[in-house]
Write a protein that holds these residues in place. Structure first.
Motif, short mmCIF file in Angstrom:
data_model
loop_
_atom_site.label_atom_id
_atom_site.label_comp_id
_atom_site.label_asym_id
_atom_site.label_seq_id
_atom_site.Cartn_x
_atom_site.Cartn_y
_atom_site.Cartn_z
N UNK A 1 0.65 -1.28 0.08
CA UNK A 1 -0.04 -0.02 0.06
C UNK A 1 0.92 1.24 -0.13
N UNK A 2 1.95 1.26 0.18
CA UNK A 2 2.94 2.33 -0.07
C UNK A 2 3.57 2.55 -1.39
N UNK A 3 3.64 3.61 -1.79
CA UNK A 3 4.22 3.93 -3.28
C UNK A 3 5.55 4.43 -2.95
N UNK A 4 6.60 3.65 -3.31
CA UNK A 4 8.10 3.83 -3.15
C UNK A 4 8.62 4.36 -4.46
N UNK A 5 9.37 5.48 -4.38
CA UNK A 5 10.01 6.12 -5.90
C UNK A 5 11.50 6.19 -5.63
N UNK A 6 12.27 5.64 -6.63
CA UNK A 6 13.58 5.80 -6.44
C UNK A 6 14.12 7.09 -6.47
N UNK A 7 14.82 7.53 -5.56
CA UNK A 7 15.42 9.01 -5.49
C UNK A 7 16.33 9.38 -6.64
N UNK A 8 16.84 8.38 -7.47
CA UNK A 8 17.68 9.06 -8.76
C UNK A 8 16.78 8.83 -9.99
N UNK A 9 15.58 8.36 -9.84
CA UNK A 9 14.81 8.34 -11.12
C UNK A 9 14.27 9.50 -11.67
N UNK A 10 13.91 9.44 -13.00
CA UNK A 10 13.51 10.28 -13.79
C UNK A 10 12.33 9.75 -14.72
N UNK B 1 -5.22 -2.49 -2.70
CA UNK B 1 -4.72 -2.88 -1.53
C UNK B 1 -5.53 -2.21 -0.59
N UNK B 2 -6.05 -0.95 -0.51
CA UNK B 2 -7.15 -0.54 0.35
C UNK B 2 -8.38 -1.04 0.27
N UNK B 3 -8.71 -1.44 -0.91
CA UNK B 3 -10.23 -2.33 -1.05
C UNK B 3 -10.01 -3.60 -0.21
N UNK B 4 -8.65 -4.25 -0.36
CA UNK B 4 -8.62 -5.61 0.42
C UNK B 4 -8.47 -5.49 1.67
N UNK B 5 -8.01 -4.06 2.40
CA UNK B 5 -7.80 -3.76 3.74
C UNK B 5 -9.14 -3.80 4.27
N UNK B 6 -10.36 -3.44 3.63
CA UNK B 6 -11.71 -3.40 4.17
C UNK B 6 -12.27 -4.69 4.10
N UNK B 7 -11.79 -5.84 3.87
CA UNK B 7 -12.41 -7.09 3.89
C UNK B 7 -11.98 -7.95 4.94
N UNK B 8 -12.74 -8.86 5.27
CA UNK B 8 -12.16 -9.73 6.45
C UNK B 8 -11.01 -10.71 6.22
N UNK C 1 -6.30 -10.37 0.82
CA UNK C 1 -6.58 -9.58 -0.11
C UNK C 1 -5.84 -8.24 -0.50
N UNK C 2 -5.06 -7.80 0.81
CA UNK C 2 -4.04 -6.95 0.73
C UNK C 2 -2.76 -7.04 -0.14
N UNK C 3 -2.37 -8.40 0.53
CA UNK C 3 -0.96 -8.83 -0.12
C UNK C 3 -1.19 -9.59 -1.37
N UNK C 4 -2.25 -10.15 -1.64
CA UNK C 4 -2.62 -11.07 -2.80
C UNK C 4 -2.88 -12.49 -2.82
N UNK C 5 -4.00 -12.68 -3.35
CA UNK C 5 -4.34 -14.21 -3.46
C UNK C 5 -3.07 -14.96 -4.22
N UNK D 1 -11.94 -5.75 -8.37
CA UNK D 1 -11.43 -4.58 -7.61
C UNK D 1 -11.64 -4.79 -5.92
N UNK D 2 -11.98 -6.09 -5.52
CA UNK D 2 -12.39 -6.23 -4.36
C UNK D 2 -10.90 -6.35 -3.42
N UNK D 3 -9.96 -6.76 -4.09
CA UNK D 3 -8.67 -6.60 -3.64
C UNK D 3 -7.59 -7.38 -4.58
N UNK D 4 -6.46 -7.85 -4.14
CA UNK D 4 -5.54 -8.26 -5.01
C UNK D 4 -5.73 -9.76 -5.29
#
Length: 392
Positions: free
Chosen positions: A185-194, A215-222, A226-230, A333-336
């Motif tokens: 759920x975190x967007x990670x950006x390389x510092x030297x990327x363009x 990810x956030x849809x999955x986080x709302x499911x029991x 569904x956040x990390x992926x089936x 879109x329920x999750x991953x």
């Protein structure tokens, strides 16, 4: 409707599997920490020396995690759909651990193929047709820095927060990664990327509008899985993210060429080609720009040979078939999850175990998206996604 509290054993195992996959963190542990230095060394060698890619040390003990995986009493889960998902996810995490133990050995490629699958002759043929059909063009748009991209990304998160106030904002610019990614759920950006300026919006729909939203849809499911992926979700998830670019008019010819080149590179790697052979074939046979060829080649040879990059075009291909057959987009879109899970997911939705998606991605509402979605449902092939140079 099923009483979710009656699923106690399944939910406890689901939660522990989610924690264990977070520990394993396959994506981050297969991302080189020295890509910028390796590129500089490659340039200094006049593009003739095989780069040395360094991976971070594992921060978990493989044997302990593997033991805990198989101590989980999946056999106690009586619900057939949940039993299938939990058992196959447990086995997938075990394969991830073995693959990470095998990094930088000849065994790694076999584990990668188990996790991501190979390439069929039909997929390779479609990729080669795209590369032959789409002209090789030099980038014409100006570039933006990682900082500027991060600012645009925070703006995209805020657009979601305006509609969904509880939508979290997680944007990190880091110097220990080599590629743009979403991790838990975190967007990670390389510092030297363009980034090409005209690619910023499509990338945001890809990364935030698909990977973060699911990810956030999955986080709302029991089911926390569904956040990390089936199991095997990556192919469908990346295919959906690429089609998000298409629906918003951002799947330009250069991007399609890169996706096709990744398939060709994976095919060559599986056939025994090394880094320099892959790099040179991309440059000379397919007219891929030098820096792009480098990025494609290192992604394919990392850790001993990764088959992952074939999933983008393969995922698009399978989704195109699914849309033509009338697949329910909301269920995706329920999750991953993977296309193969849709019958199980639909069963869980029908019984009230899972809920409809919390967030609808913005890419469904952009100008032209409904018309493009109608075209997908009418039936398109991979090569039909190339619409000529008006998008270039």
């Amino acid at each position: 409707m099923t009483d979710v509290t009656a699923l106690g054993p399944a939910l406890a195992i689901d939660a522990r599997l989610t924690e264990l996959e977070r520990q394993v963190d396959l994506l981050l542990n297969l991302t080189p920490v020295n890509a910028a230095e390796a590129w500089a060394d490659f340039e200094r060698s006049d593009f003739g020396a095989v780069p040395t890619l360094r991976l971070r040390p594992l921060e978990f003990e493989p044997d302990l995690v593997r033991r805990e995986l198989y101590d989980l009493e999946v056999e106690r889960v009586e619900d057939p759909a949940l039993h299938t998902l939990l058992r196959t996810k447990r086995d997938e995490i075990a394969r991830q651990i073995t693959a990470l133990e095998d990094r930088d050995t000849t065994r790694f490629v076999h584990g990668s193929l188990q996790l991501y699958g190979g390439v069929t002759p039909a997929l390779v043929a479609a990729a080669e047709q795209l590369l032959a059909t789409i002209p090789a063009l030099s980038p014409s748009a100006p570039a933006v820095t990682a900082g500027a991209f991060a600012e645009a990304a925070r703006g995209e998160f805020e657009r979601y927060r305006a509609v969904y106030p509880d939508f979290p904002v997680h944007v990190d610019v880091r110097d220990d990664i080599s590629e743009l990614m979403v991790s838990f759920g975190r967007l990670l950006i390389p510092s030297n990327a363009t980034f090409r300026a005209d690619r910023v919006e499509p990338l945001l729909h890809h990364e935030v509008g698909t990977h973060v939203v699911t990810y956030q849809n999955g986080a709302r499911q029991p089911l926390q899985l569904l956040t990390i992926g089936l199991p095997g979700y990556d192919e469908t998830q990346e295919g959906l993210a690429v089609l998000a670019e298409y629906l918003t008019g951002g799947l330009d010819p250069r991007r399609l060429r890169v996706l096709a080149a990744r398939v060709v590179a994976v095919h060559r790697m599986i056939s025994g080609a090394g880094f320099l052979d892959i790099f040179e074939s991309l440059r000379t046979e397919h007219r891929i720009p030098r820096r792009t060829a480098w990025i494609i080649a290192i992604r394919v040879v990392v850790a001993g040979g990764s088959a992952k990059d074939a999933i983008y075009l393969r995922g698009v291909s399978r989704l195109l078939e699914a849309f033509a057959e009338g697949v329910d987009l909301d269920a995706l879109l329920v999750g991953k999850l993977a296309l193969d899970h849709l019958p199980l997911v639909q069963d869980l939705l029908d019984r009230g175990v899972l809920q409809k998606p919390w967030i609808r991605p913005r890419w469904l509402e952009t100008p032209g998206a409904p018309e493009r979605l109608d075209r997908l449902r009418a039936g398109l092939s991979i090569t039909d996604l190339y619409e000529g140079e008006k998008s270039a």
